[in-house]
Design a protein around this motif. Structure first.
Motif, PDB file in Angstrom:
ATOM      1  N   ILE A  38      37.415  42.103  40.033  1.00 32.49           N
ATOM      2  CA  ILE A  38      37.285  43.532  39.812  1.00 32.49           C
ATOM      3  C   ILE A  38      38.621  44.130  39.382  1.00 32.49           C
ATOM      4  O   ILE A  38      39.684  43.544  39.593  1.00 32.49           O
ATOM      5  N   ASP A  39      38.552  45.319  38.793  1.00 32.08           N
ATOM      6  CA  ASP A  39      39.746  46.045  38.373  1.00 32.08           C
ATOM      7  C   ASP A  39      40.014  47.265  39.240  1.00 32.08           C
ATOM      8  O   ASP A  39      41.136  47.765  39.287  1.00 32.08           O
ATOM      9  N   THR A  40      38.969  47.764  39.905  1.00 36.83           N
ATOM     10  CA  THR A  40      39.117  48.923  40.791  1.00 36.83           C
ATOM     11  C   THR A  40      38.237  48.741  42.003  1.00 36.83           C
ATOM     12  O   THR A  40      37.237  48.008  41.974  1.00 36.83           O
ATOM     13  N   LEU A  41      38.601  49.425  43.085  1.00 37.40           N
ATOM     14  CA  LEU A  41      37.785  49.380  44.298  1.00 37.40           C
ATOM     15  C   LEU A  41      36.456  50.097  44.094  1.00 37.40           C
ATOM     16  O   LEU A  41      35.492  49.860  44.822  1.00 37.40           O
ATOM     17  N   GLY A  42      36.394  50.964  43.091  1.00 34.97           N
ATOM     18  CA  GLY A  42      35.145  51.654  42.813  1.00 34.97           C
ATOM     19  C   GLY A  42      34.019  50.713  42.414  1.00 34.97           C
ATOM     20  O   GLY A  42      32.838  51.080  42.491  1.00 34.97           O
ATOM     21  N   GLN A  43      34.352  49.506  41.992  1.00 33.33           N
ATOM     22  CA  GLN A  43      33.332  48.537  41.604  1.00 33.33           C
ATOM     23  C   GLN A  43      32.639  47.890  42.810  1.00 33.33           C
ATOM     24  O   GLN A  43      31.609  47.229  42.645  1.00 33.33           O
ATOM     25  N   LEU A  44      33.198  48.074  43.992  1.00 36.30           N
ATOM     26  CA  LEU A  44      32.622  47.423  45.185  1.00 36.30           C
ATOM     27  C   LEU A  44      31.235  47.955  45.515  1.00 36.30           C
ATOM     28  O   LEU A  44      30.376  47.207  45.993  1.00 36.30           O
ATOM     29  N   ALA A  45      30.997  49.226  45.264  1.00 41.30           N
ATOM     30  CA  ALA A  45      29.685  49.806  45.575  1.00 41.30           C
ATOM     31  C   ALA A  45      28.579  49.112  44.798  1.00 41.30           C
ATOM     32  O   ALA A  45      27.507  48.805  45.341  1.00 41.30           O
ATOM     33  N   SER A  46      28.816  48.822  43.530  1.00 36.66           N
ATOM     34  CA  SER A  46      27.790  48.152  42.723  1.00 36.66           C
ATOM     35  C   SER A  46      27.578  46.720  43.194  1.00 36.66           C
ATOM     36  O   SER A  46      26.458  46.187  43.096  1.00 36.66           O
ATOM     37  N   ILE A  47      28.620  46.088  43.713  1.00 33.19           N
ATOM     38  CA  ILE A  47      28.468  44.740  44.270  1.00 33.19           C
ATOM     39  C   ILE A  47      27.567  44.780  45.492  1.00 33.19           C
ATOM     40  O   ILE A  47      26.681  43.937  45.675  1.00 33.19           O
TER      41      ILE A  47
END
Length: 213
Positions: free
Chosen positions: A201-210
């Motif tokens: 990932i590039d940002t922590l904001g991508q964790l929600a989609s994971i």
């Protein structure tokens, strides 16, 4: 399904700039000099504290740390040290019902400072609190204890392959490598990291989609 997300600290939720700049100022060397030495020793597979030993051979790092504290020049962590995506990303994870834990290789003092920021996390602990540091298996055993989820339902997020991704996978956890900070960028496309990480990932904001995916 991911039930718990555990996040590293340095260069995952906080920038390390202030930490190393403070050490450079204390030791009386240019900040860039120490920064470059930290990069050099880490890429050699050595502990980053070895950079301090190169600047001052024979240094007792623990004693020097205490001297800094006594002189009023000890560790500082505040809102400006956080990456901009930390609060919104962690808030969203908790909204989704995910348990959020912050656990990294930091001193107990750093843990106190982090807890003082009232981050949207269920638990904040450090290697100093536990008496075990990454990449030791004991650290990740403690991670699993506080995660309160099965290993395969626990996601560890970090920037450093040797300290974060490889030992997390060895412990049975899922792992996300974040392209952030010097180590995150340096090893982002390393074949070993690509093979080991469940997500990159590039940002922590991508964790929600994971989590929802």
């Amino acid at each position: 399904m991911i039930e718990t997300v555990v996040l590293d600290v340095g260069e995952t939720i906080t920038r390390d700039d202030r930490y190393w700049c403070a050490w450079a100022d204390w030791l009386g060397v240019p900040r860039h000099t120490l920064s470059a030495l930290v990069g050099a020793v880490v890429t050699q597979g050595r502990d980053n504290a070895d950079a301090l030993r190169l600047v001052r051979p024979g240094i007792d790092v623990a004693a020097e740390y205490r001297a800094r504290e006594a002189a009023g020049r000890g560790e500082v962590l505040d809102e400006t040290d956080l990456y901009d995506d930390v609060r919104p990303a962690l808030t969203e994870l908790r909204r989704l019902g995910v348990r959020v834990v912050i656990a990294g290789n930091q001193t107990s003092r750093a843990g106190e400072l982090l807890r003082g920021l009232a981050l949207p996390a269920d638990l904040i602990v450090t290697s100093g609190d536990w008496g075990a540091a990454k990449p030791q298996p004991e650290f990740f055993e403690r991670v699993l204890e506080v995660a309160r989820a099965r290993p395969e339902a626990t996601l560890y997020v970090g920037d450093h392959p040797v300290n974060d991704i490889f030992p997390a996978k060895a412990a049975g956890l899922r792992a996300a490598h974040i392209r952030r900070g010097p180590w995150g960028h340096l090893w982002a496309d390393d074949p070993r990291v690509v093979a080991a990480a469940d997500w990159r990932i590039d940002t922590l904001g991508q964790l929600a989609s994971i989590v929802v995916g």
